[in-house]
Design a protein around this motif. Structure first.
Motif, PDB file in Angstrom:
ATOM      1  N   HIS A  56       0.272  -0.902   0.155  1.00  0.00           N
ATOM      2  CA  HIS A  56       0.146   0.242   0.080  1.00  0.00           C
ATOM      3  C   HIS A  56       0.956   1.493  -0.193  1.00  0.00           C
ATOM      4  O   HIS A  56       0.578   2.327   1.180  1.00  0.00           O
ATOM      5  N   HIS A  58       3.757   2.732   0.987  1.00  0.00           N
ATOM      6  CA  HIS A  58       4.649   2.083   2.225  1.00  0.00           C
ATOM      7  C   HIS A  58       6.155   2.079   1.822  1.00  0.00           C
ATOM      8  O   HIS A  58       6.312   0.688   2.168  1.00  0.00           O
ATOM      9  N   ASP A  63       4.468   7.500   8.868  1.00  0.00           N
ATOM     10  CA  ASP A  63       2.942   7.229   8.932  1.00  0.00           C
ATOM     11  C   ASP A  63       2.285   8.656   8.553  1.00  0.00           C
ATOM     12  O   ASP A  63       2.539   9.549   8.919  1.00  0.00           O
ATOM     13  N   VAL A  73       6.382  -0.428   9.551  1.00  0.00           N
ATOM     14  CA  VAL A  73       5.516  -0.386   8.472  1.00  0.00           C
ATOM     15  C   VAL A  73       7.000   0.118   7.301  1.00  0.00           C
ATOM     16  O   VAL A  73       7.834   0.290   7.812  1.00  0.00           O
ATOM     17  N   ASN A 104      -1.739   4.975   0.733  1.00  0.00           N
ATOM     18  CA  ASN A 104      -1.077   6.617   1.787  1.00  0.00           C
ATOM     19  C   ASN A 104      -1.579   7.483   0.773  1.00  0.00           C
ATOM     20  O   ASN A 104      -1.480   7.231  -0.502  1.00  0.00           O
ATOM     21  N   HIS A 289      -4.414  -8.694   5.459  1.00  0.00           N
ATOM     22  CA  HIS A 289      -3.675  -7.825   6.192  1.00  0.00           C
ATOM     23  C   HIS A 289      -3.624  -8.944   7.415  1.00  0.00           C
ATOM     24  O   HIS A 289      -3.507  -8.445   9.009  1.00  0.00           O
ATOM     25  N   TRP A 321       1.840  -3.841   4.861  1.00  0.00           N
ATOM     26  CA  TRP A 321       2.380  -2.233   5.073  1.00  0.00           C
ATOM     27  C   TRP A 321       4.393  -2.460   5.171  1.00  0.00           C
ATOM     28  O   TRP A 321       4.107  -1.130   5.507  1.00  0.00           O
ATOM     29  N   SER A 446      -4.968  -3.296  11.944  1.00  0.00           N
ATOM     30  CA  SER A 446      -4.160  -2.572  11.854  1.00  0.00           C
ATOM     31  C   SER A 446      -3.584  -1.980  12.815  1.00  0.00           C
ATOM     32  O   SER A 446      -2.363  -1.357  12.263  1.00  0.00           O
TER      33      SER A 446
END
Length: 668
Positions: A56, A58, A63, A73, A104, A289, A321, A446
């Motif tokens: 995704h 990352h 973050d 991540v 993201n 996930h 991630w 998550s």
């Protein structure tokens, strides 16, 4: 993109390495089958297969929503693990299992802000090129920006991307005749070395699959252009051809979760059922996930978390991630021209560990991978830091699953504000206008940091992206009162059934995704969790007599089954995502041109300063006699507890979470 009825053959030598240190020596545990002990001598080949999945976008351990480091991540750290894994094996292959292109603000910045034209190299693809993947497949989120964007992105990849169940136009009479959008499989021609150092030619077949549900979730981009076929049906069609073309080992890249429920056709989570397709030797899974092998899959028939197998086939799922690297070590025995799998080890190797609640990095990121994306990362930080408005009080989603929530009220108010303007002057303007919102960031799978938190004062674009993390567009549907009630009944499946007089009970069903917990603003109602759920986790009616939704009213009057409403929602829900009553693509009355996130930004800009407060239009109904009802949220939620009646802190919980207790007799 190129279409292909057969796979291409690629010949690349896997370099010989002298070191044979096992992967278990770093940051993870490998699970071995009894026959996977070292077998010295010629014709015994060790093949290490590595997986990334659900990256995704990352790349950095950052973050963007919190604008803070996040050591849990990052593909940069995974790249360093890959280097260690390669150094520890003579023969390695690295595969990407989908959901790399969206997820993201870096991905959104490239798609919506900077723009992306033919010849550009997408930053996530640039990072993957640095790592030297051998092949990959598509996840469902690869389609969020449309087929043209996907084609331009894949054009820059140095590795082949395969997908056997994604078809141009309409499906053919049988899967083998499908005109697939990408090649259905590829056969990699590799030079490998046995335990005696003798070279052999090994032909590795790689086939890929995406969830068939993309035709619902991204129908605006896909309808009339492509279609999807059942994953297992496609595998049964193409695997025999791979064998006919000389594949010695077949690896399935399945962007699909692991469900042992009986297949219904076009199943979203079909990885387990792929293991029953003859000829598949390895399954790389994802989408959910989660981590496999792992305790989430304990006690499922046909699933062995000790050996890391699905129906006896080695399989791995490497988190999300960039949290883990998946690793499967195969032991092959060559007899004549044939290769046979005689043993395996399976492991998931994390990039971090937890110590006394703190996250400790297990490995440093690979500098070359970070450097390849640094400029785009810096531009993304500038992008997300732009101010869009102000809020007079802080908001968060720590307790958005148990009570009406001020953060979600912002989304709801913005949706109604926007839709009211577009519906003005239409036949639908006179109908009651409602708004459906869900807490996208509410912990769960998550992690304990996965919550929205916006402080009082200036609101930047990153805060809006934190509040609404998906690139959804705004839609509105017309539903009846009965469909409205059943919509809420479906949402209420996030709660476990609570029984009076029992000891500690978990309020939240951990397997229910928070993004399917729609709260509908504009009506009032209570949720009676003493009742069983009317629908199961997939949206199937299982308890026709159950009624969790009580007191459903509009303007103080009970909602009648025939009454009509307009509900503002997003494209995922309106097109059938989550299988919610009243949402199948046919009830849509407003197909708005703007992304929901942009609507929220415009609402902030139009309002200037928001004073967000939950209107408390819904609540949990008391359960007389219920005691010691608990759920998990972030430890940071302790500062927000006072706003929820009957809530108390109950101590630490695993994986960085905290446990909270709610007095169900309080009507919180």
């Amino acid at each position: 993109m190129t279409s292909g009825q057969g796979g291409e053959t690629q010949r690349v030598a896997i370099s010989r390495r002298d070191a044979m240190a096992g992967g278990a020596a770093f940051a993870g545990t490998l699970l071995s089958s009894p026959s996977s002990r070292a077998l010295p001598g010629s014709n015994v080949i060790k093949l290490r297969i590595l997986e990334t999945t659900d990256i995704h976008v990352h790349v950095f351990s950052h973050d963007y929503y919190r604008d803070a480091p996040d050591d849990t991540v990052g593909l940069g750290r995974i790249a360093a693990l890959v280097d260690k894994a390669r150094a520890g094996a003579r023969n390695t292959l690295l595969f990407e299992n989908g959901d790399f292109l969206q997820g993201n603000p870096l991905g959104d910045f490239i798609a919506f802000e900077r723009g992306f034209k033919g010849g550009d190299l997408h930053p996530i693809v640039r990072a993957m090129n640095q790592m030297g993947f051998d092949a990959g497949t598509l996840g469902n989120h690869e389609f969020n920006y449309g087929l043209d964007f996907l084609a331009k992105s894949l054009a820059g990849a140095k590795h082949p991307t395969v997908c056997a169940n994604l078809v141009k136009g309409q499906l053919a009479g049988n899967a083998r005749s499908d005109d697939t959008l990408l090649r259905p499989y590829v056969i990699l021609d590799r030079e490998v070395f046995d335990e005696a150092g003798v070279a052999h030619r090994l032909r590795v077949g790689v086939i890929g699959f995406t969830p068939p549900q993309i035709m619902q979730w991204d129908q605006a981009h896909l309808r009339g252009k492509v279609d999807t076929r059942d994953i297992v049906e496609s595998a049964r069609a193409w695997v025999p051809e791979m064998q006919e073309r000389g594949a010695d080992v077949i690896v399935a890249l399945a962007h699909s979760g692991i469900s042992t429920a009986a297949p219904q056709g076009r199943d979203e989570n079909a990885a387990f059922h792929l293991a029953f397709v003859p000829g598949i030797d390895v399954i790389l899974t994802g989408h959910s996930h989660l981590v496999f092998p792992g305790p989430n899959f304990k006690d499922r028939p046909g699933v062995d978390i000790e050996k890391g197998t699905l129906n006896g086939v080695p399989a791995v799922m490497a988190g999300f991630w960039g949290s883990h690297l998946g690793q499967i070590d195969l032991t092959l025995q060559k007899s004549g021209s044939d290769f046979k799998v005689i043993g395996h080890s399976v492991g998931v190797l994390p990039i971090f560990r937890r110590d006394a609640g703190k996250v400790i990095p297990a490995i440093d990121a690979k500098p070359e991978v970070l450097a390849s994306v640094q400029a785009d990362h810096d531009l993304t930080l500038e992008y997300v830091r732009r101010p869009v408005g102000r809020t007079t009080r802080p908001v968060d989603t720590y307790f958005a699953l148990i009570a009406d929530n001020a953060a979600l009220q912002i989304i709801s108010d913005a949706q109604i504000w926007y839709a009211k303007q577009l519906l003005a002057g239409t036949p639908h303007a006179a109908l009651p206008l409602l708004s459906a919102v869900a807490p996208f960031k509410a912990g769960g799978r998550s992690g304990a940091e996965f919550y929205t938190r916006i402080t009082e004062g200036q609101v930047a674009l990153k805060n809006v992206a934190d509040l609404y993390i998906y690139p959804n567009t705004l839609k509105a549907v017309k539903v009846t009162g009965q469909q409205l009630k059943d919509w809420l009944e479906r949402s209420s499946g996030i709660f476990n059934q609570i029984r009076a007089g029992e000891d500690e009970q978990q309020l939240i069903n951990a397997s229910f995704p928070a993004f399917n917990f729609d709260m509908i603003d504009g009506v009032t109602y209570r949720i009676d969790v003493s009742q069983p759920s009317r629908f199961d986790g997939a949206g199937k009616l299982v308890e026709a007599g159950a009624n969790r939704i009580t007191g459903l009213a509009f303007n103080g009057k009970p909602v009648t089954p025939q009454q009509e409403f307009i509900v503002v929602t997003n494209n995922y829900r309106a097109s059938g995502g989550g299988n919610f009553p009243g949402n199948d693509g046919t009830t849509m009355v407003l197909d708005a041109p703007d992304a929901t996130r942009d609507v929220i930004i415009k609402y902030f800009q139009q309002t200037g300063a928001l004073d967000p407060k939950a209107d408390n239009n819904w609540s949990l109904k008391p359960v007389p006699g219920a005691r010691n009802i608990v759920f998990e949220s972030s430890p940071k939620g302790k500062a927000s507890m006072a706003a929820i009646k009957g809530l108390s802190y109950a101590g630490e919980a695993p994986n960085g979470f905290a446990r909270y207790r709610i007095d169900m007799g309080s009507g919180a």
